[in-house]
Scaffold this motif. Structure first.
Motif, short mmCIF file in Angstrom:
data_model
loop_
_atom_site.label_atom_id
_atom_site.label_comp_id
_atom_site.label_asym_id
_atom_site.label_seq_id
_atom_site.Cartn_x
_atom_site.Cartn_y
_atom_site.Cartn_z
N ASN A 1 0.84 -1.20 0.00
CA ASN A 1 0.00 0.00 0.00
C ASN A 1 0.87 1.25 0.00
OD1 ASN A 1 -2.46 -1.53 0.34
ND2 ASN A 1 -1.76 -1.88 2.43
N PRO A 2 1.41 1.65 -1.16
CA PRO A 2 2.31 2.81 -1.19
C PRO A 2 1.64 4.13 -0.83
CG PRO A 2 1.82 2.08 -3.41
CD PRO A 2 1.22 1.07 -2.47
N ALA A 3 0.32 4.20 -0.94
CA ALA A 3 -0.39 5.43 -0.61
C ALA A 3 -0.28 5.76 0.87
CB ALA A 3 -1.85 5.32 -1.02
N THR A 4 -0.08 4.75 1.69
CA THR A 4 -0.03 4.95 3.14
C THR A 4 1.09 5.91 3.53
OG1 THR A 4 -0.86 2.71 3.42
CG2 THR A 4 0.16 3.72 5.33
N VAL A 5 2.21 5.83 2.85
CA VAL A 5 3.35 6.71 3.18
C VAL A 5 2.95 8.18 2.99
CG1 VAL A 5 5.69 7.34 2.52
CG2 VAL A 5 5.02 4.95 2.54
N PHE A 6 2.26 8.48 1.90
CA PHE A 6 1.89 9.86 1.63
C PHE A 6 0.80 10.35 2.58
CE2 PHE A 6 3.85 8.53 -2.34
CZ PHE A 6 4.71 9.59 -2.56
N ILE A 7 -0.11 9.46 2.94
CA ILE A 7 -1.17 9.85 3.86
C ILE A 7 -0.60 10.08 5.26
CG2 ILE A 7 -3.31 9.08 4.95
CD1 ILE A 7 -3.97 7.73 2.23
N LEU A 8 0.36 9.26 5.66
CA LEU A 8 1.03 9.49 6.95
C LEU A 8 1.85 10.78 6.92
CD1 LEU A 8 2.16 5.88 7.90
CD2 LEU A 8 0.33 7.23 8.93
N PHE B 1 1.07 13.39 5.16
CA PHE B 1 0.05 14.44 5.27
C PHE B 1 -0.28 14.70 6.73
CE2 PHE B 1 -4.54 14.92 6.06
CZ PHE B 1 -4.70 16.24 5.67
N GLU B 2 -0.51 13.63 7.48
CA GLU B 2 -0.87 13.80 8.89
C GLU B 2 0.27 14.44 9.69
OE1 GLU B 2 -2.06 9.92 10.22
OE2 GLU B 2 -3.86 9.95 8.98
N LEU C 1 -1.40 14.61 0.48
CA LEU C 1 -2.71 13.97 0.56
C LEU C 1 -3.25 13.65 -0.83
CD1 LEU C 1 -5.08 13.05 2.31
CD2 LEU C 1 -6.02 15.35 2.06
N VAL C 2 -3.10 14.57 -1.76
CA VAL C 2 -3.58 14.33 -3.12
C VAL C 2 -2.85 13.15 -3.75
CG1 VAL C 2 -3.65 15.31 -5.46
CG2 VAL C 2 -4.38 16.67 -3.50
N ILE C 3 -1.54 13.09 -3.57
CA ILE C 3 -0.76 11.97 -4.11
C ILE C 3 -1.20 10.66 -3.46
CG2 ILE C 3 1.55 10.96 -4.25
CD1 ILE C 3 2.62 13.84 -4.49
N GLY C 4 -1.39 10.68 -2.15
CA GLY C 4 -1.80 9.47 -1.44
C GLY C 4 -3.16 8.97 -1.88
N VAL C 5 -4.11 9.89 -2.03
CA VAL C 5 -5.46 9.50 -2.46
C VAL C 5 -5.43 8.99 -3.90
CG1 VAL C 5 -7.76 10.40 -2.98
CG2 VAL C 5 -6.66 10.97 -0.81
N ALA C 6 -4.64 9.63 -4.76
CA ALA C 6 -4.53 9.17 -6.14
C ALA C 6 -3.93 7.77 -6.21
CB ALA C 6 -3.68 10.15 -6.95
N LEU C 7 -2.88 7.53 -5.43
CA LEU C 7 -2.28 6.19 -5.42
C LEU C 7 -3.25 5.15 -4.88
CD1 LEU C 7 1.39 6.88 -4.26
CD2 LEU C 7 0.61 6.11 -6.51
N HIS C 8 -4.01 5.52 -3.87
CA HIS C 8 -4.99 4.59 -3.32
C HIS C 8 -6.09 4.31 -4.34
CE1 HIS C 8 -7.07 2.32 -0.30
NE2 HIS C 8 -8.17 3.01 -0.54
N ALA C 9 -6.54 5.32 -5.05
CA ALA C 9 -7.57 5.13 -6.07
C ALA C 9 -7.06 4.21 -7.18
CB ALA C 9 -8.01 6.47 -6.64
N ALA D 1 2.86 27.37 4.20
CA ALA D 1 3.72 26.60 3.30
C ALA D 1 3.65 25.11 3.64
CB ALA D 1 5.16 27.09 3.40
N ILE D 2 3.67 24.81 4.94
CA ILE D 2 3.58 23.40 5.35
C ILE D 2 2.24 22.82 4.94
CG2 ILE D 2 3.51 21.86 7.34
CD1 ILE D 2 5.48 23.74 8.74
N GLY D 3 1.18 23.62 5.05
CA GLY D 3 -0.15 23.16 4.65
C GLY D 3 -0.24 22.83 3.17
N VAL D 4 0.46 23.60 2.35
CA VAL D 4 0.48 23.31 0.91
C VAL D 4 1.14 21.97 0.66
CG1 VAL D 4 1.45 24.03 -1.30
CG2 VAL D 4 0.38 25.71 0.20
N TYR D 5 2.28 21.73 1.31
CA TYR D 5 2.96 20.44 1.15
C TYR D 5 2.11 19.30 1.68
CZ TYR D 5 7.18 22.98 -0.15
OH TYR D 5 8.08 23.79 -0.78
#
Length: 88
Positions: A27-34, A36-37, A66-74, A57-61
């Motif tokens: 589940n590579p999306a997990t890394v990006f979602i973590l 994000f958190e 999050l967008v990358i993580g959701v896309a990978l999960h989709a 700036a941190i919020g943008v990153y």
């Protein structure tokens, strides 16, 4: 002298990094979602400390992660549904 129960616990503790590594590969999306958190938490801490520019700036990153993580999960879900698997 170690008991059988404590030996099982030691073996399980040694397997944790391997299990986490296998899960992240599956589940590579997990890394990006973590990420994000973690970024969102650091932005909140910066806001608490009174900084204004840095959390934006941190919020943008965080949002990008999050967008990358959701896309990978989709992609993973769509790919799994084509193969007849259930979603992770």
């Amino acid at each position: 002298m170690a008991t059988k129960t404590s030996m099982v616990a030691i073996l399980n503790l040694k397997q944790i990094p391997r299990v986490i590594s296998q899960y992240l590969r599956k589940n590579p999306a997990t890394v990006f979602i973590l990420a994000f958190e973690a970024l969102l938490l650091s932005a909140a801490v910066e806001l608490i400390e009174g900084n204004v520019g840095q959390p934006n700036a941190i919020g943008v990153y965080a949002f990008v992660a999050l967008v990358i993580g959701v896309a990978l999960h989709a992609i993973s879900v769509i790919k799994g549904s084509k193969e007849g698997k259930t979603s992770p």
